[in-house]
Design a protein around this motif. Structure first.
Motif, PDB file in Angstrom:
ATOM      1  N   LEU A 105      37.672  15.133 -90.410  1.00 42.99           N
ATOM      2  CA  LEU A 105      36.608  15.540 -91.328  1.00 42.99           C
ATOM      3  C   LEU A 105      37.111  15.552 -92.768  1.00 42.99           C
ATOM      4  N   GLY A 106      38.272  16.027 -92.975  1.00 42.26           N
ATOM      5  CA  GLY A 106      38.842  16.042 -94.315  1.00 42.26           C
ATOM      6  C   GLY A 106      38.926  14.637 -94.890  1.00 42.26           C
ATOM      7  N   LYS A 107      39.392  13.702 -94.047  1.00 41.62           N
ATOM      8  CA  LYS A 107      39.466  12.325 -94.517  1.00 41.62           C
ATOM      9  C   LYS A 107      38.081  11.768 -94.838  1.00 41.62           C
ATOM     10  N   LEU A 108      37.062  12.135 -93.985  1.00 43.35           N
ATOM     11  CA  LEU A 108      35.683  11.654 -94.210  1.00 43.35           C
ATOM     12  C   LEU A 108      35.121  12.201 -95.520  1.00 43.35           C
ATOM     13  N   GLU A 109      35.381  13.489 -95.795  1.00 42.51           N
ATOM     14  CA  GLU A 109      34.890  14.109 -97.050  1.00 42.51           C
ATOM     15  C   GLU A 109      35.506  13.422 -98.250  1.00 42.51           C
ATOM     16  N   GLN A 110      36.762  13.125 -98.159  1.00 44.33           N
ATOM     17  CA  GLN A 110      37.405  12.470 -99.281  1.00 44.33           C
ATOM     18  C   GLN A 110      36.831  11.079 -99.516  1.00 44.33           C
ATOM     19  N   THR A 111      36.316  10.489 -98.421  1.00 42.45           N
ATOM     20  CA  THR A 111      35.737   9.154 -98.549  1.00 42.45           C
ATOM     21  C   THR A 111      34.302   9.213 -99.075  1.00 42.45           C
ATOM     22  N   ILE A 112      33.443  10.217 -98.602  1.00 42.65           N
ATOM     23  CA  ILE A 112      31.999  10.305 -98.917  1.00 42.65           C
ATOM     24  C   ILE A 112      31.731  10.965-100.271  1.00 42.65           C
ATOM     25  N   LEU A 113      32.482  11.969-100.706  1.00 37.68           N
ATOM     26  CA  LEU A 113      32.207  12.752-101.915  1.00 37.68           C
ATOM     27  C   LEU A 113      32.050  11.890-103.155  1.00 37.68           C
ATOM     28  N   PRO A 114      32.886  10.922-103.410  1.00 42.35           N
ATOM     29  CA  PRO A 114      32.667  10.077-104.613  1.00 42.35           C
ATOM     30  C   PRO A 114      31.336   9.330-104.553  1.00 42.35           C
ATOM     31  N   VAL A 115      30.991   8.902-103.333  1.00 47.19           N
ATOM     32  CA  VAL A 115      29.705   8.193-103.197  1.00 47.19           C
ATOM     33  C   VAL A 115      28.541   9.131-103.500  1.00 47.19           C
ATOM     34  N   TYR A 116      28.608  10.358-102.998  1.00 47.03           N
ATOM     35  CA  TYR A 116      27.560  11.356-103.232  1.00 47.03           C
ATOM     36  C   TYR A 116      27.411  11.665-104.720  1.00 47.03           C
ATOM     37  N   ASN A 117      28.559  11.873-105.381  1.00 44.52           N
ATOM     38  CA  ASN A 117      28.524  12.175-106.820  1.00 44.52           C
ATOM     39  C   ASN A 117      27.905  11.021-107.607  1.00 44.52           C
ATOM     40  N   GLU A 118      28.204   9.856-107.246  1.00 49.72           N
ATOM     41  CA  GLU A 118      27.667   8.691-107.940  1.00 49.72           C
ATOM     42  C   GLU A 118      26.170   8.575-107.718  1.00 49.72           C
ATOM     43  N   THR A 119      25.758   8.880-106.479  1.00 55.56           N
ATOM     44  CA  THR A 119      24.315   8.836-106.169  1.00 55.56           C
ATOM     45  C   THR A 119      23.551   9.879-106.996  1.00 55.56           C
ATOM     46  N   GLU A 120      24.079  11.100-107.086  1.00 56.04           N
ATOM     47  CA  GLU A 120      23.446  12.162-107.884  1.00 56.04           C
ATOM     48  C   GLU A 120      23.331  11.752-109.342  1.00 56.04           C
ATOM     49  N   HIS A 121      24.401  11.123-109.844  1.00 50.70           N
ATOM     50  CA  HIS A 121      24.400  10.678-111.230  1.00 50.70           C
ATOM     51  C   HIS A 121      23.317   9.618-111.465  1.00 50.70           C
ATOM     52  N   LEU A 122      23.191   8.717-110.493  1.00 44.31           N
ATOM     53  CA  LEU A 122      22.153   7.694-110.613  1.00 44.31           C
ATOM     54  C   LEU A 122      20.740   8.298-110.572  1.00 44.31           C
ATOM     55  N   GLN A 123      20.571   9.313-109.699  1.00 47.37           N
ATOM     56  CA  GLN A 123      19.269   9.973-109.622  1.00 47.37           C
ATOM     57  C   GLN A 123      18.912  10.652-110.953  1.00 47.37           C
ATOM     58  N   ASN A 124      19.851  11.335-111.574  1.00 51.22           N
ATOM     59  CA  ASN A 124      19.599  11.987-112.864  1.00 51.22           C
ATOM     60  C   ASN A 124      19.237  10.965-113.935  1.00 51.22           C
ATOM     61  N   ARG A 125      19.936   9.864-113.906  1.00 57.32           N
ATOM     62  CA  ARG A 125      19.624   8.827-114.887  1.00 57.32           C
ATOM     63  C   ARG A 125      18.212   8.271-114.662  1.00 57.32           C
ATOM     64  N   PHE A 126      17.819   8.195-113.365  1.00 58.39           N
ATOM     65  CA  PHE A 126      16.467   7.705-113.056  1.00 58.39           C
ATOM     66  C   PHE A 126      15.400   8.695-113.550  1.00 58.39           C
ATOM     67  N   LYS A 127      15.679   9.973-113.324  1.00 57.89           N
ATOM     68  CA  LYS A 127      14.731  10.996-113.789  1.00 57.89           C
ATOM     69  C   LYS A 127      14.595  10.956-115.304  1.00 57.89           C
ATOM     70  N   ASN A 128      15.700  10.865-115.976  1.00 60.60           N
ATOM     71  CA  ASN A 128      15.653  10.792-117.441  1.00 60.60           C
ATOM     72  C   ASN A 128      14.868   9.568-117.908  1.00 60.60           C
ATOM     73  N   LEU A 129      15.089   8.489-117.234  1.00 60.49           N
ATOM     74  CA  LEU A 129      14.369   7.266-117.589  1.00 60.49           C
ATOM     75  C   LEU A 129      12.874   7.419-117.341  1.00 60.49           C
ATOM     76  N   ASP A 130      12.515   8.068-116.207  1.00 64.70           N
ATOM     77  CA  ASP A 130      11.096   8.278-115.880  1.00 64.70           C
ATOM     78  C   ASP A 130      10.435   9.218-116.895  1.00 64.70           C
ATOM     79  N   SER A 131      11.161  10.289-117.256  1.00 64.56           N
ATOM     80  CA  SER A 131      10.623  11.227-118.260  1.00 64.56           C
ATOM     81  C   SER A 131      10.426  10.535-119.593  1.00 64.56           C
ATOM     82  N   THR A 132      11.391   9.694-119.922  1.00 64.66           N
ATOM     83  CA  THR A 132      11.282   8.968-121.194  1.00 64.66           C
ATOM     84  C   THR A 132      10.077   8.056-121.192  1.00 64.66           C
ATOM     85  N   LEU A 133       9.870   7.387-120.054  1.00 64.83           N
ATOM     86  CA  LEU A 133       8.710   6.503-119.946  1.00 64.83           C
ATOM     87  C   LEU A 133       7.394   7.293-120.048  1.00 64.83           C
ATOM     88  N   GLN A 134       7.358   8.464-119.388  1.00 62.90           N
ATOM     89  CA  GLN A 134       6.152   9.293-119.462  1.00 62.90           C
ATOM     90  C   GLN A 134       5.900   9.765-120.894  1.00 62.90           C
TER      91      GLN A 134
END
Length: 702
Positions: free
Chosen positions: A52-81
């Protein structure tokens, strides 16, 4: 034997020890197996934790990147609105321009208000973000145009559905029962529920957006409805059909009985009086346990002549207008609740009734001025009409107070003040008139007055007396109103200790009694002054006697003595003593006749039916003087009128008792004496003739 037993015991102990060892051995085997299983499980869990420790070390960077992309999408959507919103503000004027200029349509106001809301948002955006832009000016101009268009639509909508009431509708509204449904009101029916809802939506939108022009629009339009409704009723009152309108067929499925305007007014104010009496009764019953008796004299028990307002139609018509105003204000307040925001009710309601109330106040001033001119012409029925109107206005006052606000109540209070002032002036002028000794007193004197004078030829009750009694008798019907008027005059309130009189009714009667006492005092002085215009004392006394007797009997008949007794407890006894004094003075007026035949001791006594020569002349003079005085007195008094039959017959009886016995004694002594060659020339009347002559007094037909 003992050895054998010992051996058996040892063998038995050894068997039991073996069994325990066997059980112990099994327990050890099981413990060992559990220990092996625990070690195995711990090893598995440790391996799983590492994985599990090895899996977390593998998945966490992907999760953080996904969250960052989602925030950027929200900002872009708000800007468009935001960009879309800003663009919509720039396009707002073009999108709604045609709709704003076309204006709203009845029944479809929401689309127009949405367009105005869009302009309002654009105006606010440019004001806070780009105040110098041309777009702000364009949007503001179009928004103001839209608000003006909305105000015009509001005004047109009000005007379309607001019409002055016809006179028959307003009269029907006036004469309906107080508990009738408000939906019977024609004024409310003019504004349908859908129209009221649309007006309410517009009013709330304009008020929320700080556009208060609708307040003036609504107030002016509804003010015109009230004013013109009352004006139409006033015009109808001038027509020949006024007072004979039939009520319309109402929801109860029956026709109201046809009544005159006076009868309907009487019914309305009687109901109000009974309601006030019931309210007072409930208050007294709660505090004392006693209940007042309800008035049972409804209009069904009244004779037609009881309906009129003392014959003054102007005041009657004015009361109808007041009732009309009260009814209209009630319904206008209901409309106000349905259309105007609550925060604006006071302001709007004050405005919409001001012109109508001002018209009624001016009408009251004109009517009271007209009444004062009538009073100056000695038309006192107009004064009584003022008291009747004042009583009814007081009854109407609670309803008007409930229908009006403070400013309106103060404005309408001038009507009450004008009527009170007119009533006060009428009372003062009447008292001054009774004091006056002129040719024209209450009314124009008839042909029965002496030529060049204002006293009746037959010494009967003077018109001043009869009219004065008539007036104060009718004043008693309005003692409650008159008492309230006179209490404001310190010359009355200072002469009576009102604090000792507990009930308001008795206080009013006491004040009226003081006024009547003043009137009667001045009337008595005027009668004394007028009687001096007669040439002989007998007529003077009979004139005063007729008037005083008439006053007393009138006071007794009308129960006015009870009112006067508050301030003059001995009033009745004083009048009775004065009547006896006048009767005594009248009897003394015959002394010129009786002195010729009495006392007999002063006359010569005949001897054997004869008298001396020089005594004959004395007897001749006595008979001649008696005949002359009798004939002159009978001639004068035969034409005098004593209207009261009991008083008339009593005076005749007193005359006979005073004169006949003395003349009979004189006649029996001297009638047969030879004192003249022509005795029939002197002995003209037998005692029965004198009695007949006295009995024919006060009868100008004989």
């Amino acid at each position: 034997m003992n050895d054998l037993e010992d051996k058996l015991q040892i063998d038995s102990g050894m068997g039991k020890g073996g069994k325990e060892n066997t059980k112990l051995s099994r327990l050890r085997d099981r413990v060992d197996k559990y220990h092996d299983l625990s070690n195995s499980m711990s090893s598995i869990l440790t391996t799983f934790e590492h994985r599990l420790g090895k899996l977390e070390q593998t998945i966490l960077p992907v999760y953080n990147e996904t969250e960052h992309l989602q925030n950027r999408f929200k900002n872009l959507d708000s800007t468009l609105q935001c960009l879309e919103t800003v663009l919509s503000h720039y396009d707002a004027s073009q999108e709604v321009c045609n709709l704003i200029h076309i204006g709203p349509s009845e029944g479809n106001i929401s689309e127009f208000l949405s367009a105005l809301d869009k302009l309002k948002k654009a105006k606010d955006y440019f004001f806070y973000n780009n105040a110098q832009s041309v777009e702000l000016e364009n949007v503001t101009s179009l928004f103001n145009t839209g608000c003006e268009t909305l105000n015009n639509h509001y005004k047109i909508l009000l005007n379309k559905h607001s019409h002055p009431l016809k006179s028959v509708d307003l009269l029907d509204l006036i004469y309906i029962e107080d508990d009738s449904s408000t939906e019977d009101c024609a004024s409310i029916k003019q504004l349908t529920p859908s129209t009221r809802e649309e007006l309410n939506i517009i009013s709330n939108w304009l008020d929320y957006n700080l556009r208060r022009e609708y307040v003036n629009i609504y107030a002016d339009e509804r003010s015109e409805v009230i004013f013109r409704s009352l004006q139409i009723l006033k015009d109808h009152q001038k027509s020949s059909s006024w007072g004979n309108e039939a009520l319309k067929l109402r929801q109860y499925g029956r026709n109201e009985p046809k009544k005159s305007t006076s009868a309907r007014l009487q019914s309305i104010f009687e109901r109000k009086a009974n309601k006030m009496l019931l309210k007072a009764s409930q208050t007294i019953e709660l505090s004392t346990g006693f209940a007042l008796k309800k008035n049972t004299n409804t209009t069904d028990n009244l004779a037609p002549e009881d309906y009129n307002l003392d014959g003054d139609q102007e005041l009657e018509k004015y009361l109808v207008l007041l009732l009309g105003l009260q009814r209209l204000l009630i319904w206008e307040r209901q409309l106000l609740n349905d259309i105007i925001p609550a925060s604006r009710h006071t302001e709007v309601f004050s405005r919409l009734s001001h012109s109508s109330i001002d018209m009624l106040v001016k009408d009251a001033e004109n009517i009271t001025n007209k009444v004062l001119r009538s009073i100056a012409r000695k038309e006192w029925a107009s004064a009584l009409g003022v008291f009747s109107a004042l009583k009814r206005v007081i009854l109407l006052q609670p309803d008007l107070d409930r229908a009006c606000d403070a400013a309106q109540r103060q404005q309408l209070g001038n009507v009450l003040k004008k009527l009170q002032n007119t009533g006060s002036k009428a009372l003062d002028q009447f008292l001054d008139l009774v004091k006056c000794d002129t040719v024209t007193n209450l009314v124009g004197m008839s042909a029965g007055t002496l030529s060049g004078s204002n006293i009746p030829k037959d010494a009967t009750v003077h018109e001043l007396t009869s009219n004065t009694i008539w007036f104060i008798e009718h004043l008693f019907e309005h003692y409650d109103v008159i008492g309230g008027i006179l209490q404001q005059d310190s010359t009355y309130s200072s002469q009576i200790n009102l604090q000792k009189i507990q009930s308001a009714e008795d206080r009013n009667k006491a004040i009226l009694g003081l006024y009547i006492k003043k009137v009667l005092s001045e009337l008595n002085l005027t009668i004394i002054s007028k009687c001096e215009q007669y040439s002989d004392n007998a007529t003077k006394h009979l004139f005063r006697l007729n008037n005083i007797h008439y006053i007393l009997k009138s006071l007794q008949r009308s129960n006015l003595l009870d009112v006067v007794s508050f301030t003059e407890p001995d009033c009745e006894r004083n009048y009775q003593e004065l009547i006896q004094e006048l009767k005594s003075l009248y009897r003394k007026s015959w002394s010129r006749l009786v002195v010729h035949i009495h006392p007999l001791d002063d006359l010569p006594r005949p001897i054997n039916g004869k008298v001396k020569e020089k005594e004959r002349a004395i007897i001749k003079d006595r008979f001649s003087a008696f005949n002359k005085e009798l004939e002159e007195a009978c001639k004068n008094q035969r034409g005098i009128s004593v209207p009261d039959i009991l008083l008339r017959e009593g005076l005749k009886r007193d005359n006979a008792e005073h004169i006949i016995p003395q003349y009979n004694a004189f006649y029996e002594i001297y009638a047969d004496v030879q004192f003249s060659k022509n005795p029939e020339k002197y002995v003209k009347y037998r005692p029965q003739n004198v009695s007949e002559m006295l009995n024919n007094l006060f009868d100008d037909s004989v």
